[in-house]
Design a protein around this motif. Sequence first.
Motif, mmCIF file in Angstrom:
data_model
loop_
_atom_site.group_PDB
_atom_site.id
_atom_site.type_symbol
_atom_site.label_atom_id
_atom_site.label_comp_id
_atom_site.label_asym_id
_atom_site.label_seq_id
_atom_site.Cartn_x
_atom_site.Cartn_y
_atom_site.Cartn_z
ATOM 1 N N ARG A 26 0.842 -1.210 0.000
ATOM 2 C CA ARG A 26 0.000 0.000 0.000
ATOM 3 C C ARG A 26 0.880 1.265 0.000
ATOM 4 O O ARG A 26 0.658 2.190 -0.776
ATOM 5 C CB ARG A 26 -0.913 -0.006 1.232
ATOM 6 N N ASP A 27 1.906 1.245 0.875
ATOM 7 C CA ASP A 27 2.770 2.437 0.985
ATOM 8 C C ASP A 27 3.527 2.688 -0.324
ATOM 9 O O ASP A 27 3.687 3.824 -0.758
ATOM 10 C CB ASP A 27 3.759 2.286 2.144
ATOM 11 N N LEU A 28 3.991 1.596 -0.945
ATOM 12 C CA LEU A 28 4.741 1.722 -2.204
ATOM 13 C C LEU A 28 3.839 2.290 -3.309
ATOM 14 O O LEU A 28 4.206 3.241 -4.003
ATOM 15 C CB LEU A 28 5.293 0.347 -2.616
ATOM 16 N N ALA A 29 2.630 1.698 -3.443
ATOM 17 C CA ALA A 29 1.700 2.162 -4.488
ATOM 18 C C ALA A 29 1.281 3.606 -4.210
ATOM 19 O O ALA A 29 1.151 4.415 -5.131
ATOM 20 C CB ALA A 29 0.477 1.248 -4.558
ATOM 21 N N ARG A 30 1.095 3.947 -2.917
ATOM 22 C CA ARG A 30 0.700 5.317 -2.561
ATOM 23 C C ARG A 30 1.800 6.311 -2.925
ATOM 24 O O ARG A 30 1.535 7.390 -3.441
ATOM 25 C CB ARG A 30 0.378 5.383 -1.059
#
Length: 385
Positions: A13-17
């Motif tokens: 999630r953090d990477l895609a965000r």
Amino acid sequence: MDYFLTEEQQMIRDLARQIAEEKVVPVRAELDEKEEFPWEIMKVLAQSDLFGLFIPEEYGGLGKGSLELCIAVEELSRACVGVSTTYAANALGTYPILLHGTDEQKKKFLPEIATGKKLVAFGLTEANAGSDASGIQTTAKPDGNEYVINGTKQWITNGGAADVYTIIALTDKSKGPRGASAFIVEKGTPGFTFGKKENKMGIRASITSELVFDNCRIPKENLIAKEGMGFFVAMKTLDKSRTGVGAQGVGVAQGAFEEAVSFARQRHQFGHPVISFQAVQHMLADMAMQIEAARSLVYSVARLVDSGAKDISKESAMAKTFATDVGMKVTVDAVQIMGGAGYMKEYPVEKMMRDAKILQIYEGTNQIQRNVIGQEIIKEAAKKK
Ligand code: COS
């Protein structure tokens, strides 16, 4: 809300965000305006291994499931549904190979899909076969060691940009849905060209084109599953993919909600920020509730899909329908809260509203999804008797 994501899922999630905020947000308005395909962003997603998320490790992927894919799709959709459509349609096009392909087909195609070297598209829809998917007219005639494909596919996401196409064509016209078969067609095959490129209301960063087959010869080993199983392959593919469309609904709703909250705190009328007015607070409260409900349903259904459950038609139709209806409602309300500003291209919510509309239409309209849910309710009730 705590959705009990694992550390790894939070990292995804953090990477895609981060990619969404750093690479997508700064260019989304320009991509939309110019109707430009997001090649640079696709490269970043590939370098970050996000194309391999849902592909098994033995074929060069990360071996994750629908939930991880939904999380990535949601984050990209929070920034731009045009970009997330390009990314999600790649998974849609890959599922026929992943779910029903032979080991040879998987070995040949999946590693390059996992690294993002090759982009994929799914070709089912035709001019006279949308909701009535079994009404397709494209044919595939066996001829020696080849199939000869003739016909035109319409409104195909990633059409022209993709290298690999999984398509459905009739091998036996007389048998209706049972006469359809699924095939892999590679870009560059003689007789396979791209027709009209569509000019769309929303998701303008994604490309939508016709696929034209004129005596296009493909090797017999490009048949997926068996002759006659094409409609089944298509339906299983859509069952698996629809949760991801739901995730797009959650993402675009979240993005619009955040814009509306931020605007309502700054905008003053009658001497007060408009967020202090109960009428606005009630709208925001409803938006927040709907988003959490949609995300809960999408994540629950993604977990069901990942559990290996066989029949997921009803649940994936529910996730798609509920969350994309929320996506539409929340983006419309975000424009309303922002008033005149919301209607202007200076702010991103008008684009979000235009983008959200397609989610209620593609991968099976929300009316067709309600038919699917209704049919399943009837089947379940009949079993109980
Ligand atoms: N999984 C497996 N098999 C399925 C299925 C599913 N989810 N849904 C239908 N089938 C099978 C049926 O069991 C039936 O098989 P038999 O002929 O062996 O009995 C066959 O497919 C035809 O089913 P049905 O008669 O219900 O099909 P219809 O032509 O009435 O179509 C649906 C109804 C809902 C399946 C179809 O209209 C649909 O999904 N439309 C939307 C298509 C879509 O998503 N388009 C977007 C294109 S990709 S962006």
